[in-house]
Motif scaffolding. Structure first.
Motif, PDB file in Angstrom:
ATOM      1  N   THR A 127       0.822  -1.218   0.000  1.00 46.20           N
ATOM      2  CA  THR A 127       0.000   0.000   0.000  1.00 46.20           C
ATOM      3  C   THR A 127       0.856   1.268   0.000  1.00 46.20           C
ATOM      4  OG1 THR A 127      -0.165  -0.126   2.421  1.00 46.20           O
ATOM      5  CG2 THR A 127      -1.968  -1.104   1.122  1.00 46.20           C
ATOM      6  N   GLY A 128       2.122   1.130  -0.422  1.00 43.92           N
ATOM      7  CA  GLY A 128       2.952   2.308  -0.630  1.00 43.92           C
ATOM      8  C   GLY A 128       3.934   2.627   0.464  1.00 43.92           C
ATOM      9  N   GLY A 129       4.018   1.820   1.495  1.00 47.41           N
ATOM     10  CA  GLY A 129       5.010   2.078   2.528  1.00 47.41           C
ATOM     11  C   GLY A 129       6.403   2.105   1.926  1.00 47.41           C
ATOM     12  N   PRO A 130       7.258   3.051   2.313  1.00 46.99           N
ATOM     13  CA  PRO A 130       8.567   3.229   1.680  1.00 46.99           C
ATOM     14  C   PRO A 130       9.603   2.218   2.149  1.00 46.99           C
ATOM     15  CG  PRO A 130       8.329   4.819   3.435  1.00 46.99           C
ATOM     16  CD  PRO A 130       7.025   4.058   3.376  1.00 46.99           C
ATOM     17  N   TYR A 131       9.266   0.952   2.069  1.00 46.10           N
ATOM     18  CA  TYR A 131      10.119  -0.107   2.595  1.00 46.10           C
ATOM     19  C   TYR A 131      10.459  -1.115   1.513  1.00 46.10           C
ATOM     20  CZ  TYR A 131       8.292   1.564   7.098  1.00 46.10           C
ATOM     21  OH  TYR A 131       7.944   2.332   8.173  1.00 46.10           O
ATOM     22  N   GLY A 132      11.427  -1.984   1.846  1.00 48.12           N
ATOM     23  CA  GLY A 132      11.738  -3.137   1.016  1.00 48.12           C
ATOM     24  C   GLY A 132      11.266  -4.403   1.697  1.00 48.12           C
ATOM     25  N   ALA A 133      11.307  -5.487   0.949  1.00 50.94           N
ATOM     26  CA  ALA A 133      10.825  -6.765   1.479  1.00 50.94           C
ATOM     27  C   ALA A 133      11.912  -7.531   2.231  1.00 50.94           C
ATOM     28  CB  ALA A 133      10.302  -7.624   0.334  1.00 50.94           C
ATOM     29  N   GLU A 134      13.148  -7.028   2.233  1.00 54.33           N
ATOM     30  CA  GLU A 134      14.269  -7.821   2.732  1.00 54.33           C
ATOM     31  C   GLU A 134      14.180  -8.089   4.225  1.00 54.33           C
ATOM     32  OE1 GLU A 134      14.683  -4.591   1.576  1.00 54.33           O
ATOM     33  OE2 GLU A 134      14.410  -5.321  -0.467  1.00 54.33           O
ATOM     34  N   GLY A 135      13.943  -7.040   5.015  1.00 55.09           N
ATOM     35  CA  GLY A 135      13.830  -7.242   6.457  1.00 55.09           C
ATOM     36  C   GLY A 135      12.726  -8.217   6.821  1.00 55.09           C
ATOM     37  N   PRO A 136      11.508  -8.034   6.317  1.00 54.15           N
ATOM     38  CA  PRO A 136      10.445  -9.002   6.596  1.00 54.15           C
ATOM     39  C   PRO A 136      10.766 -10.402   6.092  1.00 54.15           C
ATOM     40  CG  PRO A 136       9.513  -6.954   5.791  1.00 54.15           C
ATOM     41  CD  PRO A 136      11.006  -6.829   5.656  1.00 54.15           C
ATOM     42  N   VAL A 137      11.423 -10.489   4.929  1.00 54.65           N
ATOM     43  CA  VAL A 137      11.777 -11.795   4.390  1.00 54.65           C
ATOM     44  C   VAL A 137      12.778 -12.487   5.319  1.00 54.65           C
ATOM     45  CG1 VAL A 137      13.195 -12.854   2.584  1.00 54.65           C
ATOM     46  CG2 VAL A 137      11.233 -11.465   1.958  1.00 54.65           C
ATOM     47  N   ILE A 138      13.786 -11.741   5.783  1.00 53.58           N
ATOM     48  CA  ILE A 138      14.756 -12.310   6.716  1.00 53.58           C
ATOM     49  C   ILE A 138      14.064 -12.739   8.007  1.00 53.58           C
ATOM     50  CG2 ILE A 138      16.757 -11.752   8.162  1.00 53.58           C
ATOM     51  CD1 ILE A 138      17.716  -9.933   5.872  1.00 53.58           C
ATOM     52  N   TRP A 323      10.677   7.549   4.564  1.00 55.10           N
ATOM     53  CA  TRP A 323      11.173   6.376   5.295  1.00 55.10           C
ATOM     54  C   TRP A 323      11.366   6.698   6.769  1.00 55.10           C
ATOM     55  CZ3 TRP A 323      16.813   5.387   6.196  1.00 55.10           C
ATOM     56  CH2 TRP A 323      17.040   4.112   6.732  1.00 55.10           C
ATOM     57  N   VAL A 324      11.977   7.837   7.072  1.00 61.02           N
ATOM     58  CA  VAL A 324      12.203   8.232   8.472  1.00 61.02           C
ATOM     59  C   VAL A 324      10.876   8.414   9.192  1.00 61.02           C
ATOM     60  CG1 VAL A 324      12.999  10.141   9.917  1.00 61.02           C
ATOM     61  CG2 VAL A 324      14.478   9.239   8.114  1.00 61.02           C
ATOM     62  N   ILE A 325       9.933   9.083   8.558  1.00 59.17           N
ATOM     63  CA  ILE A 325       8.633   9.342   9.192  1.00 59.17           C
ATOM     64  C   ILE A 325       7.875   8.039   9.414  1.00 59.17           C
ATOM     65  CG2 ILE A 325       6.375  10.393   8.810  1.00 59.17           C
ATOM     66  CD1 ILE A 325       7.889  12.673   7.356  1.00 59.17           C
ATOM     67  N   SER A 326       7.888   7.165   8.414  1.00 58.11           N
ATOM     68  CA  SER A 326       7.153   5.915   8.549  1.00 58.11           C
ATOM     69  C   SER A 326       7.763   5.024   9.620  1.00 58.11           C
ATOM     70  CB  SER A 326       7.126   5.186   7.201  1.00 58.11           C
ATOM     71  OG  SER A 326       6.258   4.082   7.246  1.00 58.11           O
ATOM     72  N   LEU A 327       9.104   4.933   9.651  1.00 56.33           N
ATOM     73  CA  LEU A 327       9.755   4.164  10.711  1.00 56.33           C
ATOM     74  C   LEU A 327       9.442   4.757  12.078  1.00 56.33           C
ATOM     75  CD1 LEU A 327      13.388   3.248   9.547  1.00 56.33           C
ATOM     76  CD2 LEU A 327      11.528   1.685  10.098  1.00 56.33           C
ATOM     77  N   GLY A 328       9.505   6.082  12.180  1.00 55.60           N
ATOM     78  CA  GLY A 328       9.238   6.729  13.455  1.00 55.60           C
ATOM     79  C   GLY A 328       7.819   6.542  13.944  1.00 55.60           C
ATOM     80  N   SER A 329       6.893   6.328  13.012  1.00 57.93           N
ATOM     81  CA  SER A 329       5.498   6.119  13.401  1.00 57.93           C
ATOM     82  C   SER A 329       5.244   4.701  13.888  1.00 57.93           C
ATOM     83  CB  SER A 329       4.571   6.430  12.223  1.00 57.93           C
ATOM     84  OG  SER A 329       4.695   5.442  11.209  1.00 57.93           O
ATOM     85  N   GLY A 330       6.200   3.798  13.664  1.00 51.93           N
ATOM     86  CA  GLY A 330       6.053   2.436  14.166  1.00 51.93           C
ATOM     87  C   GLY A 330       5.393   1.496  13.199  1.00 51.93           C
ATOM     88  N   SER A 331       5.480   1.750  11.913  1.00 49.12           N
ATOM     89  CA  SER A 331       4.863   0.871  10.931  1.00 49.12           C
ATOM     90  C   SER A 331       5.724  -0.374  10.728  1.00 49.12           C
ATOM     91  CB  SER A 331       4.655   1.620   9.616  1.00 49.12           C
ATOM     92  OG  SER A 331       3.869   0.852   8.727  1.00 49.12           O
ATOM     93  N   SER A 332       5.408  -1.144   9.683  1.00 46.92           N
ATOM     94  CA  SER A 332       6.064  -2.426   9.454  1.00 46.92           C
ATOM     95  C   SER A 332       6.692  -2.447   8.071  1.00 46.92           C
ATOM     96  CB  SER A 332       5.046  -3.569   9.569  1.00 46.92           C
ATOM     97  OG  SER A 332       5.645  -4.816   9.332  1.00 46.92           O
ATOM     98  N   GLY A 333       7.927  -2.935   7.972  1.00 46.53           N
ATOM     99  CA  GLY A 333       8.592  -3.033   6.678  1.00 46.53           C
ATOM    100  C   GLY A 333      10.088  -3.176   6.843  1.00 46.53           C
ATOM    101  N   GLY A 334      10.817  -3.283   5.718  1.00 48.80           N
ATOM    102  CA  GLY A 334      12.259  -3.486   5.746  1.00 48.80           C
ATOM    103  C   GLY A 334      13.026  -2.232   5.391  1.00 48.80           C
ATOM    104  N   THR A 335      14.311  -2.227   5.738  1.00 50.85           N
ATOM    105  CA  THR A 335      15.129  -1.026   5.567  1.00 50.85           C
ATOM    106  C   THR A 335      16.173  -1.132   4.466  1.00 50.85           C
ATOM    107  OG1 THR A 335      16.711  -1.797   7.226  1.00 50.85           O
ATOM    108  CG2 THR A 335      14.881  -0.455   8.012  1.00 50.85           C
ATOM    109  N   LEU A 336      16.477  -2.324   4.001  1.00 49.05           N
ATOM    110  CA  LEU A 336      17.599  -2.466   3.078  1.00 49.05           C
ATOM    111  C   LEU A 336      17.365  -1.732   1.762  1.00 49.05           C
ATOM    112  CD1 LEU A 336      20.289  -3.524   2.249  1.00 49.05           C
ATOM    113  CD2 LEU A 336      19.281  -5.762   1.808  1.00 49.05           C
ATOM    114  N   ALA A 337      16.228  -1.949   1.124  1.00 47.42           N
ATOM    115  CA  ALA A 337      15.960  -1.284  -0.160  1.00 47.42           C
ATOM    116  C   ALA A 337      15.937   0.243  -0.024  1.00 47.42           C
ATOM    117  CB  ALA A 337      14.655  -1.798  -0.758  1.00 47.42           C
ATOM    118  N   PRO A 338      15.260   0.804   0.985  1.00 47.51           N
ATOM    119  CA  PRO A 338      15.330   2.263   1.152  1.00 47.51           C
ATOM    120  C   PRO A 338      16.753   2.768   1.376  1.00 47.51           C
ATOM    121  CG  PRO A 338      13.545   1.358   2.462  1.00 47.51           C
ATOM    122  CD  PRO A 338      14.330   0.201   1.944  1.00 47.51           C
TER     123      PRO A 338
END
Length: 594
Positions: A127-138, A323-338
């Motif tokens: 749904t557009g979260g600025p994340y990659g799939a790597e963290g969740p995949v790991i 990415w910073v705002i979404s991470l700070g809000s406590g959402s879910s996703g990975g960081t490697l791709a960003p």
């Protein structure tokens, strides 16, 4: 007298079992990783294009107009619902949460988290979260390994190895990077560099790569043009890229903390924070849609040199903010791709600046790759994994020393500015200590003879219990120094060992008139002066004892020393002296002599 078999010999067959289990986990993790990517593709197509397809696509070509702001908001609401009625363990970007389970929960990941974390991440990214799939995949691959490890009778270390095997296999399935995935597991999850863990984890990663090739995905994840010869004068712009990327990685980590603090000050329930974060991401994405999702197409564009400097600044700047705002809000996703996308932008812009000011520079593609590797190295502190990742995702061996140069500059800068990374900060904030460096076990490199008490006090085997009790009660220095005393015969041959607890039990039973050799422990566990302290300490753990008589090898009645807890701790003093005591060099000695 008896000596226990060392643990390493007693468990010599375990690596074979771990390797077999790692292969099974790799297969399951690879299938699960592809399933997660398909789910992300399905949600992305449905949310941004209103169609039912599973192919991964960029959300940037949507036709929603301003209505697209609602898409990340709806995704955040669904994630909050999963967290509220499922488990809050689905929040976060994957690796720190797995790291915390390794450090505090003996590598046990709850089944509910293992099931719902991938779903929450797929909703967030789709749904557009600025994340990659790597963290969740790991995290998902690690959960598979952890669950199998919990089902079987294993040690905590063996369960950790299976967790890392699953995580490395899952990352390889996405990025085609078996060596980088293994090194990432070593640097962020295993916290050791030993064959017992490297072999199963690497085996799982290479098997996942073999399955990837069989799946028809043998090519580079991010192809780039052939890298020509890198000249001597290119070293300076590469170092500059590393320094800037390392500083920005530290600033980004601080910005995430700042965003968390701002969201916390909003008050109300925690459930509003991801929704507000989704709203802000939606607004940014309405203006610059390339920030939506993982950004794989943008990463490929940076490596191909397809963007102007202005486009790079706008796209990557907006990605970083979202990415910073979404991470700070406590959402879910990975960081490697960003991190790759932002780092690529940093590399391109820094390289262009150095070329304009200093007249030397590297190609935009190489500058982008160097920035990606440097930003990831500075942000995650996974130094070796970052370097190898740059080679594996492009399949360009010629980039090795350029990206290593940039990564070195980034790590140096980041460590100067902060002791915490974006991976470890969420864990340390919860009071968990994360190993920052690999350190050789000092006990494995110190001989027992270096720390033992070489001429220990002994008591005669003919002495009575009452006589020894009186001497201890009178604070006789020859009997009051240790909690246990070696019992020797007339020829100073070892007969047994008696502790103060043994002495009290004998007195309580009315055995005060008995000889010490009748009440002392005679089934002894001993140490040799020429063996590693590690082996002696392991033996103490096995038998739950706090001291060992040290005897001559081949003459196990000949007392040569006493090894107690204080002596063991003194090995740390030896390491401290090696690290902190400066020895005068020959120049200083020559000056003193004159």
């Amino acid at each position: 007298m008896s000596r226990a078999m060392p643990v390493a010999q007693a468990s010599a067959q375990r690596p074979v079992l771990l390797c077999v289990l790692a292969l099974a986990i790799a297969g399951a993790a690879t299938v699960a990783a592809h399933g997660l990517l398909a789910l992300i593709g399905l949600i992305t197509n449905a949310a941004f294009y209103g169609r039912v397809e599973m192919e991964l696509v960029s959300p940037a070509g949507h036709g929603w107009g301003a209505w697209v702001i609602a898409v990340p908001v709806v995704g955040a609401v669904l994630i909050v619902a999963l967290a509220r009625w499922g488990t809050r363990g689905i929040l976060g970007h994957g690796i720190p949460e797995v790291m915390e389970q390794v450090l505090t929960n003996r590598s046990r990941i709850a089944p509910r988290v293992a099931l719902l974390k991938p779903v929450g991440s797929a909703i967030s990214i789709g749904t557009g979260g600025p994340y990659g799939a790597e963290g969740p995949v790991i995290a998902m691959g690690g959960a598979i390994g952890s669950l199998l490890g919990q089902a079987l009778t294993l040690t905590a270390v063996e369960r950790k190895i299976l967790l890392c095997a699953g995580g490395a296999a899952a990352m390889t399935a996405v990025f085609g990077s078996p060596l980088a995935a293994t090194l990432l597991a070593v640097e962020l999850l295993l916290f050791e560099f030993k064959a017992r863990s490297l072999v199963p984890v690497m085996l799982a990663a290479t098997f996942a790569q073999a399955l990837r090739v069989a799946w028809g995905e043998a090519g580079a994840v991010f192809p780039m043009g052939e890298v020509g010869a890198v000249a001597f004068h290119d070293w300076l712009p590469l170092v500059a890229i590393g320094v800037v990327a390392g500083a920005l990685a530290v600033a980004a980590t601080a910005a995430v903390h700042g965003a968390e603090a701002i969201f916390a000050k909003l008050g109300g329930s925690w459930m509003w924070r991801p929704v507000v974060g989704g709203l802000i991401v939606g607004v940014i994405g309405w203006w610059q849609p390339r920030i939506f999702g993982a950004g794989y197409e943008e990463i490929a564009g940076l490596l191909g040199g397809h963007f102007s400097l202005m486009a790079v600044a706008v796209i990557c700047g907006c990605k970083l903010a979202a990415w910073v705002i979404s991470l700070g809000s406590g959402s879910s996703g990975g960081t490697l791709a960003p991190m790759l996308m932002v780092g690529g932008g940093v590399g391109v812009m820094t390289g262009a600046l150095v070329e304009r000011v200093g007249g030397v520079g590297v190609s935009p593609g190489l500058a982008a790759l160097a920035g990606m590797v440097a930003f990831f190295a500075g942000g995650s502190r996974a130094f070796f994994a970052s370097i190898v990742l740059g080679v594996e995702i492009t399949q360009q061996s010629g980039v090795l020393w350029p990206v290593a140069t940039a990564a070195t500059g980034a790590l140096f800068t980041a460590r100067l500015l902060s002791q915490h990374s974006i991976m470890t900060a969420p864990v340390t904030q919860r009071g968990v200590s994360v190993p920052a460096e690999f350190d050789v076990d000092v006990f494995a490199h110190v001989r027992v003879s270096a720390v033992m008490e070489p001429v220990p006090q002994t008591v005669s085997s003919a002495m009575t219990v009452n006589a020894l009790a009186d001497r201890i009660g009178n604070h006789d220095p020859e009997t009051s120094h240790h909690q246990a005393l070696l019992v020797a015969d007339e020829e100073r041959g070892l007969v047994g060992i008696i502790t103060r607890k043994d002495l009290l039990h004998a007195l309580a039973r009315g055995n005060g008139a008995r000889r010490l050799d009748e009440v002392a422990s005679t089934e002894l566990v001993t140490a040799f002066p020429d063996e590693d302290l590690h082996d002696a300490v392991t033996r103490m753990h096995q038998h739950d004892i706090g001291r060992l008589p040290v005897v001559a090898r081949g003459e196990e009645r000949k007392i040569v020393g006493y090894l107690g807890r204080a002596a063991i701790l003194s090995a740390r003093r030896l390491r401290w002296e090696d690290e902190h005591q400066r020895e005068p060099g020959w120049l200083a000695r020559k000056q003193d002599a004159t």
